[in-house]
Design an enzyme around this catalytic site. Structure first.
Site, short mmCIF file in Angstrom:
data_model
loop_
_atom_site.label_atom_id
_atom_site.label_comp_id
_atom_site.label_asym_id
_atom_site.label_seq_id
_atom_site.Cartn_x
_atom_site.Cartn_y
_atom_site.Cartn_z
N ARG A 224 0.85 -1.19 0.00
CA ARG A 224 0.00 0.00 0.00
C ARG A 224 0.89 1.25 0.00
NH1 ARG A 224 -3.42 -2.79 -1.56
NH2 ARG A 224 -5.47 -3.24 -0.68
N HIS A 272 -1.08 0.22 -9.81
CA HIS A 272 -1.76 -0.70 -8.88
C HIS A 272 -2.32 -1.92 -9.66
CE1 HIS A 272 -4.11 -1.04 -4.85
NE2 HIS A 272 -3.81 -2.23 -5.35
N1 LIG Z 1 -0.77 -4.22 -5.14
C1 LIG Z 1 -1.74 -5.10 -5.20
O1 LIG Z 1 -2.31 -5.31 -6.28
C2 LIG Z 1 -2.11 -5.89 -3.97
C3 LIG Z 1 -2.87 -7.04 -4.14
C4 LIG Z 1 -3.16 -7.83 -3.03
C5 LIG Z 1 -2.70 -7.45 -1.76
N2 LIG Z 1 -1.96 -6.31 -1.63
C6 LIG Z 1 -1.47 -5.92 -0.28
O2 LIG Z 1 -0.71 -7.00 0.27
C7 LIG Z 1 -1.00 -7.08 1.66
C8 LIG Z 1 -0.60 -8.45 2.22
O3 LIG Z 1 -1.51 -9.45 1.78
P1 LIG Z 1 -1.50 -10.93 2.40
O4 LIG Z 1 -2.68 -11.63 1.85
O5 LIG Z 1 -0.17 -11.55 2.25
O6 LIG Z 1 -1.72 -10.59 3.95
P2 LIG Z 1 -1.63 -11.59 5.21
O7 LIG Z 1 -1.77 -12.99 4.77
O8 LIG Z 1 -2.57 -11.04 6.23
O9 LIG Z 1 -0.12 -11.41 5.72
C9 LIG Z 1 0.32 -10.25 6.33
C10 LIG Z 1 1.74 -10.45 6.83
O10 LIG Z 1 2.21 -9.19 7.38
C11 LIG Z 1 2.67 -9.43 8.69
N3 LIG Z 1 2.43 -8.25 9.54
C12 LIG Z 1 1.26 -7.63 9.82
N4 LIG Z 1 1.45 -6.61 10.67
C13 LIG Z 1 2.76 -6.62 10.96
C14 LIG Z 1 3.58 -5.83 11.81
N5 LIG Z 1 3.07 -4.82 12.55
N6 LIG Z 1 4.90 -6.11 11.87
C15 LIG Z 1 5.43 -7.13 11.16
N7 LIG Z 1 4.71 -7.92 10.33
C16 LIG Z 1 3.40 -7.65 10.24
C17 LIG Z 1 1.88 -10.61 9.20
O11 LIG Z 1 2.56 -11.18 10.30
P3 LIG Z 1 2.00 -12.53 11.00
O12 LIG Z 1 2.31 -13.63 10.01
O13 LIG Z 1 2.80 -12.64 12.23
O14 LIG Z 1 0.54 -12.33 11.20
C18 LIG Z 1 1.85 -11.49 7.95
O15 LIG Z 1 3.03 -12.21 7.83
C19 LIG Z 1 -2.49 -6.76 1.73
O16 LIG Z 1 -2.86 -6.32 3.02
C20 LIG Z 1 -2.64 -5.67 0.69
O17 LIG Z 1 -2.47 -4.40 1.28
C21 LIG Z 1 -1.66 -5.53 -2.70
#
Ligand SMILES: NC(=O)c1ccc[n+]([C@@H]2O[C@H](COP(=O)([O-])OP(=O)(O)OC[C@H]3O[C@@H](n4cnc5c(N)ncnc54)[C@H](OP(=O)(O)O)[C@@H]3O)[C@@H](O)[C@H]2O)c1
Length: 309
Positions: A224, A272
């Site tokens: 983001r 994006h």
């Molecule tokens: N550009 C695009 O087109 C696009 C598309 C899809 C998603 N995204 C972005 O990608 C993000 C991640 O997606 P995801 O499905 O992989 O999410 P997810 O499965 O919820 O994984 C989030 C990861 O971030 C870690 N995390 C969260 N808060 C943290 C903190 N304060 N300090 C350290 N690590 C932290 C979590 O740790 P834990 O494992 O310990 O919980 C987890 O490993 C989404 O939220 C979205 O914003 C972008």
């Protein structure tokens, strides 16, 4: 009972067709044609228009048609107190991994420098590194971070990862929490941000964290725009601390005309589009969760609004 599609940004037709194939007994309605509001049990929603989530007395589950729920956090006051499920599906994950691998390889193989050389009609070899001597650091080891790690591992990169809680992933040196951040950054030559945007992670790519990377590191932000402190990144690019940055996400979006990133010689901007939402794949996951809900089983990828992701 009915499902209400509240997504002013997309054509509802493929969603209607996919839902009809998978759950024929569930009526598909498109906002603002809500019909009898008390019949709406599920909402399929992405950045809805103001007030569109109000007046649905029997809404049970809000299926958010995106992986990141930062919009919901920002508009908490408008979000009904119902169960919320974010979107995680194979198509979205595969596309994100493609994006990460594409740009990691582009940096690993010095492609930005080769492009520059071509523009100068300059034939010059550049030093090449082997992947097992190059560390890619993944900020976020969730669904997207772990899939990217798997594919980068197959390409034989050295991998580091940082998450909130402690993790063990084969082939990834795992760090976690505040104490793990600087040691993680110290060894990261290509930093890939795949974190959710939360109160803790907003502005996490800043002067301090960029300064903890080895000099001349690369940044790929596909998470983001709010993760990056823009002035700090521009300063790090100007000083050479960061050699090049690739960014898919911005605040605000679209990236305004005239923004420094558009014409920066060492910034790559993508609109994006790192990942995509494909109604067929998305609806398969949504339909599976509706079936789980109806059977009284836990749904997959239900969001914890208190945790913020
Ligand atoms: N550009 C695009 O087109 C696009 C598309 C899809 C998603 N995204 C972005 O990608 C993000 C991640 O997606 P995801 O499905 O992989 O999410 P997810 O499965 O919820 O994984 C989030 C990861 O971030 C870690 N995390 C969260 N808060 C943290 C903190 N304060 N300090 C350290 N690590 C932290 C979590 O740790 P834990 O494992 O310990 O919980 C987890 O490993 C989404 O939220 C979205 O914003 C972008």
């Amino acid at each position: 009972m009915a499902a209400l599609f509240i997504n002013p940004h997309e054509d509802p037709a493929p969603w209607r067709a996919a839902l009809k194939r998978r759950i024929p007994d569930l009526e598909f309605r498109v906002w603002p044609d809500v019909g009898r509001a008390e019949e709406v049990e599920f909402a399929f929603c992405w950045k809805p228009a103001a007030d569109s989530l109000e007046g649905l007395p029997n809404l049970k589950v809000l299926f958010w048609l995106g992986a990141g729920i930062d919009w919901l956090l920002e508009h908490r006051a408008r979000v009904p107190d119902v169960r919320i499920v974010r979107l995680v599906d194979d198509a979205l994950t595969a596309c994100m991994t493609e994006y990460v691998v594409l740009h990691v390889l582009r940096y690993h193989r010095s492609q930005p420098q080769l492009d520059l050389q071509q523009s100068q009609q300059l034939w010059a070899d550049l030093p090449q590194r082997l992947p097992w001597n190059r560390t890619v650091g993944l900020m976020g080891l969730g669904v997207l971070g772990t899939d990217a790690a798997d594919k980068l591992k197959a390409l034989r990169f050295k991998l580091a990862g940082w998450s909130r809680s402690a993790k063990t992933l084969p082939g990834v040196e795992c760090f976690h929490g505040d104490d793990g951040l600087v040691p993680f950054l110290n060894k990261t030559e290509i930093l890939v941000c795949l974190l959710p945007l939360t109160a803790q992670t907003r502005g996490i790519i800043n002067a301090r964290t960029l300064g903890a990377l080895p000099r001349g590191a690369f940044l790929i932000n596909a998470a983001r725009g709010g993760h990056v402190v823009v002035e700090d990144l521009l300063a790090a690019l100007d000083s050479g601390q960061v050699a090049h940055a690739t960014m898919d996400v911005f605040e605000p979006e679209p990236l305004p005309v005239g923004h420094a990133f558009w014409r920066h010689p060492r910034v790559t901007v993508t609109p994006h589009n790192a990942s995509l939402t494909d109604p067929e794949f998305s609806l398969a996951v949504v339909a599976d969760n509706i079936a789980r809900y109806r059977r009284g089983e836990p749904m997959v990828n239900e969001v914890d609004m208190a945790r913020e992701y």
